[in-house]
Each structure stands twice: as structure tokens, then as C-alpha cells.
Design an enzyme around this catalytic site. Structure first.
Site, mmCIF file in Angstrom:
data_model
loop_
_atom_site.group_PDB
_atom_site.id
_atom_site.type_symbol
_atom_site.label_atom_id
_atom_site.label_comp_id
_atom_site.label_asym_id
_atom_site.label_seq_id
_atom_site.Cartn_x
_atom_site.Cartn_y
_atom_site.Cartn_z
ATOM 1 N N LYS A 111 0.811 -1.222 0.000
ATOM 2 C CA LYS A 111 0.000 0.000 0.000
ATOM 3 C C LYS A 111 0.845 1.272 0.000
ATOM 4 O O LYS A 111 0.362 2.339 -0.368
ATOM 5 C CB LYS A 111 -0.983 -0.003 1.176
ATOM 6 C CG LYS A 111 -2.100 -1.018 0.964
ATOM 7 C CD LYS A 111 -3.303 -0.795 1.860
ATOM 8 C CE LYS A 111 -4.417 -1.761 1.482
ATOM 9 N NZ LYS A 111 -5.594 -1.690 2.292
ATOM 10 N N LYS A 192 -4.746 -9.609 -5.560
ATOM 11 C CA LYS A 192 -6.030 -9.960 -4.942
ATOM 12 C C LYS A 192 -7.145 -8.976 -5.328
ATOM 13 O O LYS A 192 -6.868 -7.807 -5.590
ATOM 14 C CB LYS A 192 -5.893 -10.069 -3.412
ATOM 15 C CG LYS A 192 -5.788 -8.753 -2.686
ATOM 16 C CD LYS A 192 -6.128 -8.910 -1.204
ATOM 17 C CE LYS A 192 -6.290 -7.519 -0.602
ATOM 18 N NZ LYS A 192 -7.047 -7.455 0.600
ATOM 19 N N LYS A 195 -11.382 -3.721 -2.896
ATOM 20 C CA LYS A 195 -12.441 -2.711 -2.989
ATOM 21 C C LYS A 195 -11.930 -1.445 -3.651
ATOM 22 O O LYS A 195 -12.653 -0.736 -4.311
ATOM 23 C CB LYS A 195 -12.912 -2.291 -1.589
ATOM 24 C CG LYS A 195 -13.619 -3.332 -0.799
ATOM 25 C CD LYS A 195 -14.213 -2.678 0.449
ATOM 26 C CE LYS A 195 -14.144 -3.580 1.644
ATOM 27 N NZ LYS A 195 -12.924 -3.451 2.437
HETATM 28 N N1 AQP Z 1 -9.523 -10.898 -2.461
HETATM 29 C C1 AQP Z 1 -9.873 -11.432 -1.298
HETATM 30 N N2 AQP Z 1 -10.094 -12.761 -1.195
HETATM 31 C C2 AQP Z 1 -10.471 -13.326 -0.010
HETATM 32 N N3 AQP Z 1 -10.656 -12.603 1.119
HETATM 33 C C3 AQP Z 1 -10.438 -11.271 1.055
HETATM 34 N N4 AQP Z 1 -10.547 -10.293 1.960
HETATM 35 C C4 AQP Z 1 -10.235 -9.103 1.387
HETATM 36 N N5 AQP Z 1 -9.928 -9.270 0.106
HETATM 37 C C5 AQP Z 1 -10.051 -10.622 -0.141
HETATM 38 C C6 AQP Z 1 -10.958 -10.509 3.343
HETATM 39 O O1 AQP Z 1 -12.103 -9.700 3.576
HETATM 40 C C7 AQP Z 1 -12.093 -9.267 4.928
HETATM 41 C C8 AQP Z 1 -12.343 -7.803 4.992
HETATM 42 O O2 AQP Z 1 -11.303 -7.112 4.358
HETATM 43 P P1 AQP Z 1 -11.088 -5.577 4.688
HETATM 44 O O3 AQP Z 1 -12.170 -4.779 4.147
HETATM 45 O O4 AQP Z 1 -10.909 -5.401 6.125
HETATM 46 O O5 AQP Z 1 -9.726 -5.182 4.087
HETATM 47 P P2 AQP Z 1 -8.862 -5.590 2.901
HETATM 48 O O6 AQP Z 1 -8.281 -6.941 3.113
HETATM 49 O O7 AQP Z 1 -7.880 -4.525 2.734
HETATM 50 O O8 AQP Z 1 -9.916 -5.663 1.716
HETATM 51 P P3 AQP Z 1 -9.935 -4.972 0.341
HETATM 52 O O9 AQP Z 1 -11.179 -5.387 -0.307
HETATM 53 O O10 AQP Z 1 -8.688 -5.221 -0.409
HETATM 54 O O11 AQP Z 1 -10.097 -3.457 0.680
HETATM 55 P P4 AQP Z 1 -9.182 -2.226 0.373
HETATM 56 O O12 AQP Z 1 -9.126 -2.144 -1.101
HETATM 57 O O13 AQP Z 1 -9.908 -1.102 0.999
HETATM 58 O O14 AQP Z 1 -7.834 -2.492 0.973
HETATM 59 C C9 AQP Z 1 -10.741 -9.676 5.521
HETATM 60 O O15 AQP Z 1 -10.910 -10.831 6.305
HETATM 61 C C10 AQP Z 1 -9.910 -9.997 4.315
HETATM 62 O O16 AQP Z 1 -8.957 -10.999 4.586
#
Ligand code: AQP
Length: 326
Positions: A111, A192, A195
Site C-alpha cells: 500500500k 487480490k 475494494k
Molecule cells: N480478495 C480477497 N479474497 C479473499 N478474502 C479477502 N478479503 C479481502 N480481500 C479478499 C478478506 O475480507 C475481509 C475484509 O477485508 P477488509 O475490508 O478489512 O480489508 P482488505 O483486506 O484490505 O480488503 P480490500 O477489499 O482489499 O479493501 P481495500 O481495497 O480497501 O484495501 C478480511 O478478512 C480480508 O482478509
């Protein structure tokens, strides 16, 4: 009964990676455990957020929690910033962790990549996550694979403090699903699904319309071999589609490979569109019912009070161990 804790950031529309990797387990785990699920809004401000949009996203995630099947009678559902113990404990844990261990966190590296300087919160956010978990004496933390390293850090900090100050924290275990633990981006199956990725077709959000789901899946990056087989290294795109298919349908990867033996990628993609649209339809219907309801606000208020009562007890114990306050 085991205590389960997990959270999701209100940083945009929840996608099928969040759902298959985390939320689906949340729902199963609430049946036989003492489950606590948080909307981790304080994590989301590690990167800039528009305050008005953030508030809406908090309610969106809360409504989606309930739309996928979380029941406020079975689980505590609350907003992180409603419980001051998270920030309080985070500081105590910060004083018991090392910059070296935080520098090794791959999420921070990803990040902050290419940035001249990164917000301190982005660097220390794994400690806030450790505080979230330890505050509730969680035994089990259901998360996606991307959070494995953060769970390890949480365990290390808990063990370190227990050794130094006497039994203070429960040492938690991460729990990861078999299929869907790491859903990859549709446009780049080597990173991965996220969002905050720029391309909306890189992900399928739980609230996407059927036409958008169709477009994203049909455009998904594959390869030129034309054979449907699971091989993450050489065929990451097809492997990702098979994993998503398997997680939504309950069919194993082997069963899917047999089903699509000598069929084209187009057929697999078309069927996956149908399976995904059907799986998301009831979630979307329930979301629309609950999103602007008093029931949602009441559940969050009640959840905040119940979470706070547990957090206060832990903070009293922690402060006693550390000799803080009188
Ligand atoms: N691609 C993924 N596959 C499986 N699990 C995932 N998680 C996130 N992306 C994947 C799981 O979803 C839960 C919530 O995630 P989060 O919102 O706390 O943060 P993150 O991991 O940073 O998710 P994003 O979607 O990638 O958000 P941004 O873009 O805002 O950083 C967690 O249990 C995570 O493991």
C-alpha cells in the site's frame, strides 16, 4: 463456546472476495459460537476518506452484514469507533511492538509502494487490528489469506505481553476457508480482488447488477491454452474463475474440471455469470429491505453497548497488569 471476532473496513462496496474469504464464514460461525463482528471504520482512515461517504459506507457494510445472514440476536454487530477501548489498547500494544516487525508486513509494503511518505497509521494499522482481536479475548479470527501475517503478529504481541506481564490475553487462531480464501482480481489474477482497485471490472461487488457481473466475468483475463484446468502458476485467470465457481456452487475443483472437460472458456464464464447472479440476488433483496431501516440503527446501537461492556472489562484487566491509572 468459543469467542469469534472479525471485521471489515467500510472502504467501498464489499466484493465477492470479502464475502467468500470472510463473511460467509462469519455467518456459519455465529451458529455455535459467541460471535462479534465489527465495522472497522478507524482502519479505513489510514488512507484519506470523504467523511460523508465514510458514514454511508459504514451503514452499507452493516446492512450487508445483515443481508448475508448475520443476525444481531446471535452476533454482536457494531462500529469500531463506538468503542474507545480499541484505540486505548492499540497504544498499549504499540509500546510493546517493534518497528522491525511492522516493516515486514507485506500489506504495508504494497500500500505504500511508490509513495514518498506513507501515513503512520498505514504502518501501525496491524497493531490496531491486534487490539481489535485481543480486546474481546477472541479464540478464532475468520479472515481471508491476506490477513495471515497480521494474525501472526497479533499472536506474537499477545504471547510477548503474557510472558512479560503474566496471563493477560487469549492467544487467537486465524481461521481460513478452503475455497475463496484468496479471490484474485478479474483483470489481473496475480493480485487480490480489492475494494479500492481503480478498475470496477477487476471485482464483483455484492451489490452489482447482473449486467455489470456479466461484463466483468466475460472480460476476465484468462490465457490462450483453451483448456479448463486448475493451475495457479500457469493459469491464474482460469484457476481464479474455478475457485469462485467452486465456492459459490459447492462443487469441488475436480468436479468442475470434469464438467468442463473439452469445453471453451466462454461456456465456463457464461455459467459462472449465472451462478454468481443467483447467489447474490437474495443478498441484494435483503440489503434493500434493511439499508435505511431503524432495525439496522438499533442493532448497531445495541451491538456497540454490548461490545463496550466486554471491552471495558478487558481494559481494566490490562491496565491492572501494566500498572496504569489508579
Ligand atoms: N480478495 C480477497 N479474497 C479473499 N478474502 C479477502 N478479503 C479481502 N480481500 C479478499 C478478506 O475480507 C475481509 C475484509 O477485508 P477488509 O475490508 O478489512 O480489508 P482488505 O483486506 O484490505 O480488503 P480490500 O477489499 O482489499 O479493501 P481495500 O481495497 O480497501 O484495501 C478480511 O478478512 C480480508 O482478509
Amino acid at each position: 463456546m468459543k469467542r469469534v471476532f472479525s471485521g471489515v473496513q467500510p472502504t467501498g462496496n464489499i466484493h465477492i472476495g470479502n464475502y467468500l474469504g470472510a463473511l460467509k464464514q462469519f455467518v456459519q460461525l455465529q451458529e455455535e459460537n459467541d460471535a462479534i463482528y465489527c465495522i472497522v471504520d478507524m482502519h479505513s482512515i489510514t488512507v484519506p476518506q470523504d467523511p460523508k461517504v465514510l458514514r454511508q459506507h459504514i451503514l452499507d457494510v452493516a446492512a450487508l452484514y445483515m443481508a448475508v445472514g448475520l443476525d444481531p440476536k446471535k452476533s454482536i454487530i457494531f462500529v469500531q469507533s463506538d468503542v474507545p477501548g480499541h484505540a486505548e489498547l492499540s497504544w498499549i500494544l504499540t509500546c510493546n511492538s517493534y518497528t522491525g516487525e511492522l516493516s515486514r508486513m507485506t500489506q504495508f509494503k504494497q500500500k505504500s509502494k511508490g509513495k514518498e511518505s506513507a501515513p503512520t497509521g498505514l504502518f501501525t494499522y496491524p497493531i490496531l487490528m491486534a487490539a481489535d482481536i485481543l480486546l474481546y479475548d477472541a479464540d478464532i479470527v475468520p479472515v481471508g489469506n491476506d490477513q495471515k501475517q497480521h494474525i501472526e503478529l497479533t499472536r506474537d504481541i499477545a504471547i510477548r505481553i503474557n510472558n512479560k506481564y503474566g496471563e493477560t490475553f487469549v492467544v487467537p487462531e486465524g481461521q481460513f476457508v478452503k475455497s475463496g480464501a484468496r479471490v484474485m482480481a478479474l483483470d489481473d489474477p496475480t493480485s487480490k480482488m480489492s475494494k479500492s482497485a481503480e478498475n470496477p471490472h477487476s471485482r464483483i461487488s455484492l451489490l452489482d447488477e447482473p449486467s455489470k457481473i456479466k461484463k466483468s466475468i466475460m472480460k476476465a483475463t484468462t490465457d490462450s491454452e483453451g483448456v479448463i484446468r486448475f493451475d495457479i502458476e500457469n493459469k491464474p485467470g482460469i484457476s481464479n474463475l474455478l475457485s469462485i465457481y467452486s465456492a459459490f456452487s459447492g462443487l469441488s475443483i475436480e468436479e468442475l474440471e470434469k464438467k468442463y472437460d473439452s469445453q471453451g472458456y466462454g461456456t465456463l464464464k457464461k455459467d459462472l455469470v449465472e451462478i454468481t447472479v443467483d447467489a447474490l440476488a437474495p443478498i441484494q433483496a435483503r440489503y434493500r429491505e434493511i439499508r435505511d431501516s431503524q432495525e439496522l440503527l438499533d442493532a448497531l446501537k445495541d451491538g456497540g453497548q454490548r461490545a463496550n461492556a466486554i471491552a471495558e472489562k478487558t481494559m481494566k484487566r490490562v491496565k491492572d497488569r501494566f500498572g496504569l491509572g489508579l
